[in-house]
Design a protein around this motif. Structure first.
Motif, PDB file in Angstrom:
ATOM      1  N   ASN A 237       1.936   8.597  10.349  1.00  0.00           N
ATOM      2  CA  ASN A 237       3.100   8.507   9.445  1.00  0.00           C
ATOM      3  C   ASN A 237       4.331   8.330  10.322  1.00  0.00           C
ATOM      4  OD1 ASN A 237       4.163   8.524   6.785  1.00  0.00           O
ATOM      5  ND2 ASN A 237       4.923  10.605   7.090  1.00  0.00           N
TER       6      ASN A 237
ATOM      7  N   PHE B 138       3.178   7.830  -6.867  1.00  0.00           N
ATOM      8  CA  PHE B 138       2.478   9.076  -6.577  1.00  0.00           C
ATOM      9  C   PHE B 138       2.174   9.810  -7.882  1.00  0.00           C
ATOM     10  CE2 PHE B 138       5.277   8.169  -3.000  1.00  0.00           C
ATOM     11  CZ  PHE B 138       4.421   8.280  -1.920  1.00  0.00           C
TER      12      PHE B 138
ATOM     13  N   THR C 177       0.100  13.692  -9.177  1.00  0.00           N
ATOM     14  CA  THR C 177      -0.365  14.980  -8.647  1.00  0.00           C
ATOM     15  C   THR C 177      -1.763  15.242  -9.158  1.00  0.00           C
ATOM     16  OG1 THR C 177       0.665  16.139 -10.501  1.00  0.00           O
ATOM     17  CG2 THR C 177       1.925  15.978  -8.445  1.00  0.00           C
TER      18      THR C 177
ATOM     19  N   HIS D 259      -1.353  18.504  -5.405  1.00  0.00           N
ATOM     20  CA  HIS D 259      -0.857  17.803  -4.238  1.00  0.00           C
ATOM     21  C   HIS D 259      -0.642  16.339  -4.605  1.00  0.00           C
ATOM     22  CE1 HIS D 259      -5.260  17.299  -4.064  1.00  0.00           C
ATOM     23  NE2 HIS D 259      -4.984  16.109  -3.564  1.00  0.00           N
ATOM     24  N   PRO D 260       0.257  15.649  -3.920  1.00  0.00           N
ATOM     25  CA  PRO D 260       0.532  14.259  -4.271  1.00  0.00           C
ATOM     26  C   PRO D 260      -0.650  13.354  -3.935  1.00  0.00           C
ATOM     27  CG  PRO D 260       1.686  14.874  -2.273  1.00  0.00           C
ATOM     28  CD  PRO D 260       1.099  16.139  -2.825  1.00  0.00           C
TER      29      PRO D 260
ATOM     30  N   LEU E 203      -1.588   9.260  -3.642  1.00  0.00           N
ATOM     31  CA  LEU E 203      -1.035   7.917  -3.555  1.00  0.00           C
ATOM     32  C   LEU E 203      -1.707   6.999  -4.563  1.00  0.00           C
ATOM     33  CD1 LEU E 203       0.894   6.142  -1.823  1.00  0.00           C
ATOM     34  CD2 LEU E 203      -1.055   5.689  -0.327  1.00  0.00           C
TER      35      LEU E 203
ATOM     36  N   LEU F 221       8.660  12.429  -1.256  1.00  0.00           N
ATOM     37  CA  LEU F 221       7.270  11.999  -1.101  1.00  0.00           C
ATOM     38  C   LEU F 221       7.134  10.749  -0.248  1.00  0.00           C
ATOM     39  CD1 LEU F 221       5.724  12.626  -4.654  1.00  0.00           C
ATOM     40  CD2 LEU F 221       5.261  13.851  -2.525  1.00  0.00           C
TER      41      LEU F 221
ATOM     42  N   GLU G  72       4.529  11.461   2.898  1.00  0.00           N
ATOM     43  CA  GLU G  72       3.219  10.840   2.692  1.00  0.00           C
ATOM     44  C   GLU G  72       3.149   9.486   3.396  1.00  0.00           C
ATOM     45  OE1 GLU G  72       0.521  12.117   1.062  1.00  0.00           O
ATOM     46  OE2 GLU G  72       1.677  13.973   0.909  1.00  0.00           O
ATOM     47  N   GLU G  73       1.981   9.172   3.973  1.00  0.00           N
ATOM     48  CA  GLU G  73       1.774   7.848   4.574  1.00  0.00           C
ATOM     49  C   GLU G  73       1.549   6.855   3.435  1.00  0.00           C
ATOM     50  OE1 GLU G  73      -1.037   5.575   7.890  1.00  0.00           O
ATOM     51  OE2 GLU G  73      -1.820   7.292   6.783  1.00  0.00           O
ATOM     52  N   GLN G  74       2.634   6.241   2.968  1.00  0.00           N
ATOM     53  CA  GLN G  74       2.568   5.521   1.700  1.00  0.00           C
ATOM     54  C   GLN G  74       2.159   4.058   1.817  1.00  0.00           C
ATOM     55  OE1 GLN G  74       5.262   3.356   1.831  1.00  0.00           O
ATOM     56  NE2 GLN G  74       6.742   4.420   3.085  1.00  0.00           N
TER      57      GLN G  74
ATOM     58  N   SER H  22       7.860  15.201   9.728  1.00  0.00           N
ATOM     59  CA  SER H  22       7.337  14.139   8.870  1.00  0.00           C
ATOM     60  C   SER H  22       6.090  13.482   9.458  1.00  0.00           C
ATOM     61  CB  SER H  22       8.417  13.069   8.638  1.00  0.00           C
ATOM     62  OG  SER H  22       8.618  12.268   9.796  1.00  0.00           O
TER      63      SER H  22
ATOM     64  N   HIS I  49       3.711  15.044  10.995  1.00  0.00           N
ATOM     65  CA  HIS I  49       2.616  15.973  10.725  1.00  0.00           C
ATOM     66  C   HIS I  49       1.742  16.289  11.940  1.00  0.00           C
ATOM     67  CE1 HIS I  49       3.755  15.540   6.582  1.00  0.00           C
ATOM     68  NE2 HIS I  49       3.366  14.274   6.524  1.00  0.00           N
TER      69      HIS I  49
END
Length: 490
Positions: A259, A330, A332, A341-342, A344, A380, A384-386, A409, A411
């Motif tokens: 990320n 996203f 949940t 948790h979110p 993708l 988000l 998150e790795e979007q 961010s 992680h």
């Protein structure tokens, strides 16, 4: 992934593709038959013809026999295979880029093609070099030897490029390989494996140097991990498959998630930074694991940087539009314990920026490469790795806050990070804090893999297990041969 390209070259690639499609008709698509692999083999794949097998055990057994034959041909034989892979990727780049794009429906066609055109630049057998020592007590030689058969897991984001890159590195090292491709990119992978095997068999008389499971599943993955014919695993994918491989009991080389954050400080060349970030983050609609995913900008230059993003072609969306996009991008997922948790939305991974703008209720001109929005560090799109062409931009007070939030961010994946700065102290602070496998200063993310920067590259970057950017050397064992004392020849 040494693409050795720039924006002007990419535009030429796109123009060339469009001309060919207009004059020759659309590139062939993968047949979608229920009774075969979809590669016009009329069911021959079920028999293991040209490297395609029903089961992981059969594919691994065939690769094991092929590896015995490959060893007899020595380094010269490996080099012939590597050159065949490289030449085929260059020749088939437009056709196979289209095949993968049609099947996966993610990313950008011109970048699928560019990735395949970059395969000829990867290191081959020349990367391997023995180390010799001579002294009073004899002569010692350390050399690279193969593991045998490698079981490889490839992602949907770069199906044929990762497969091709792995073959180059693994075969240059003297191994053969069995692929369990991502199910959503398996049909185009099968096409590539069949073509590689046809050409390799014609050139050196060996089939099944690279094999593949026709219909990959979780069961075939588990079978690949457990079969005794596989000596080493190489996984390029998300945390789930990486974790499973590392628990298999086999040696595993794992390219896990990333990320990658970007920091822009007050000394940065802002116009260049904006162009570089757009080029890296928009490449293949941000499917690259090394791609810029979130940007932390110092307050002193924050407004000016946003202006430079707009000048460079990025389209900004406001808070309300970002909220609408986030609700679709996203969801949940409750785990039964009252927590969530979110998750993708995979339908938006690798989607065009114009599609994201439409969902957000914004307007983006045709050809827009990337969107951006002002967010906080907990959004988000930051954590998150979007893998979408939408950059969250976070305002920070100082370099210390920027680096701390960048580290959070990321992680702790230790994958990739970027900084735009002329302050070497700030560069050093970020390098030590994030300790990432790739750290790019004043360039696009792809500079870390030889595009716009020096060095070699690969589509498998082993961050989880620490090998880094994989090369032929990664897939070898180190063997020491010692000739002692009086057995020396004087």
């Amino acid at each position: 992934m040494s693409l050795q390209i720039d924006e002007s070259v990419l535009k030429n690639v796109v123009a060339d593709v469009l001309r060919k499609l207009q004059t020759q008709g659309a590139a062939p698509t993968i047949a979608k038959k229920d009774d075969d692999c979809g590669c016009s083999c009329n069911g021959a794949c079920a028999n293991g013809d040209y490297g395609v097998f029903k089961t992981a055990s059969d594919a691994a057994a065939a690769a094991k026999e092929a590896q015995k034959k490959l060893r007899k041909l020595g380094i010269e034989g490996r080099d012939k295979v590597v050159k065949i892979i490289k030449a085929t990727c260059a020749e088939k780049s437009v056709e196979w880029g289209q095949l993968e794009f049609d099947e996966t429906k993610i990313g950008r066609l011109e970048h699928k093609i560019a990735k395949l055109q970059g395969i000829p630049n990867l290191p081959g057998v020349e990367w391997l070099s023995p180390r010799g020592m001579s002294g009073d007590h004899g002569i010692t030689m350390e050399e690279n030897t193969p593991f045998g058969v490698v079981g490889a897991i490839t992602p949907v984001t770069h199906s044929i490029p990762t497969l091709s890159c792995n073959i180059v590195s693994m075969v240059a090292a003297g191994n053969t390989v069995v692929f369990n491709a991502h199910p959503k990119g398996a049909r185009c992978a099968v096409v590539a494996i069949r073509e590689f095997n046809k050409r390799i068999k014609s050139a050196i008389g060996i089939e099944n140097i690279a094999t593949i499971i026709e219909t990959p599943t979780l069961d075939s993955f588990n079978e690949l991990c457990s079969t005794p014919d596989v000596n080493l695993l190489c996984v390029t994918g998300g945390p789930g498959v990486v974790d499973a491989a590392m628990k298999s009991g086999k040696r595993a080389i794992c390219a896990g998630p990333g990320n990658p954050p970007v920091v822009v400080d007050e000394t940065a060349m802002l116009a260049k930074a904006a162009r570089d970030i757009i080029f890296g983050a928009a490449f293949d609609n941000n499917l690259l694991c090394i791609g810029e995913k979130q940007v932390f900008v110092l307050d002193k230059v924050y407004s000016q940087f946003l202006s430079e993003l707009k000048t460079a072609g990025a389209v900004g969306i406001n808070g309300n539009q970002l909220d609408r996009l986030t609700k679709i991008a996203f969801t949940t997922d409750g785990n039964g314990g009252g927590c969530s948790h979110p998750v993708l939305n995979r339908d938006l991974v690798g989607a065009d920026a114009t599609k994201l703008a439409e969902i957000a209720g914004a307007s983006a001109p045709t050809g827009t490469e990337i969107l951006f929005a002002e967010t906080d560090a907990n959004h988000l799109f930051v954590i998150e790795e979007q893998m979408m062409p939408m950059l969250p931009i976070i305002r920070v007070k100082n370099i210390e806050e920027a680096i701390e939030l960048a580290k959070i961010s990321e992680h702790g994946y230790k994958h990739s990070s970027m900084i735009h700065s002329l302050n070497v102290v700030n560069m050093g602070l970020m390098a030590r804090a994030l300790d990432s496998t790739l750290f790019v200063k004043n360039g696009a993310c792809v500079a870390g893999l030889g595009t716009g920067g020096e060095g070699y590259s690969s589509f498998s970057i082993a961050t989880t297990t620490g090998e880094g950017i994989t090369t032929p050397d990664t897939f070898t064992r180190r063997r020491r041969c010692v000739l002692v004392d009086s057995l020396q020849m004087y």
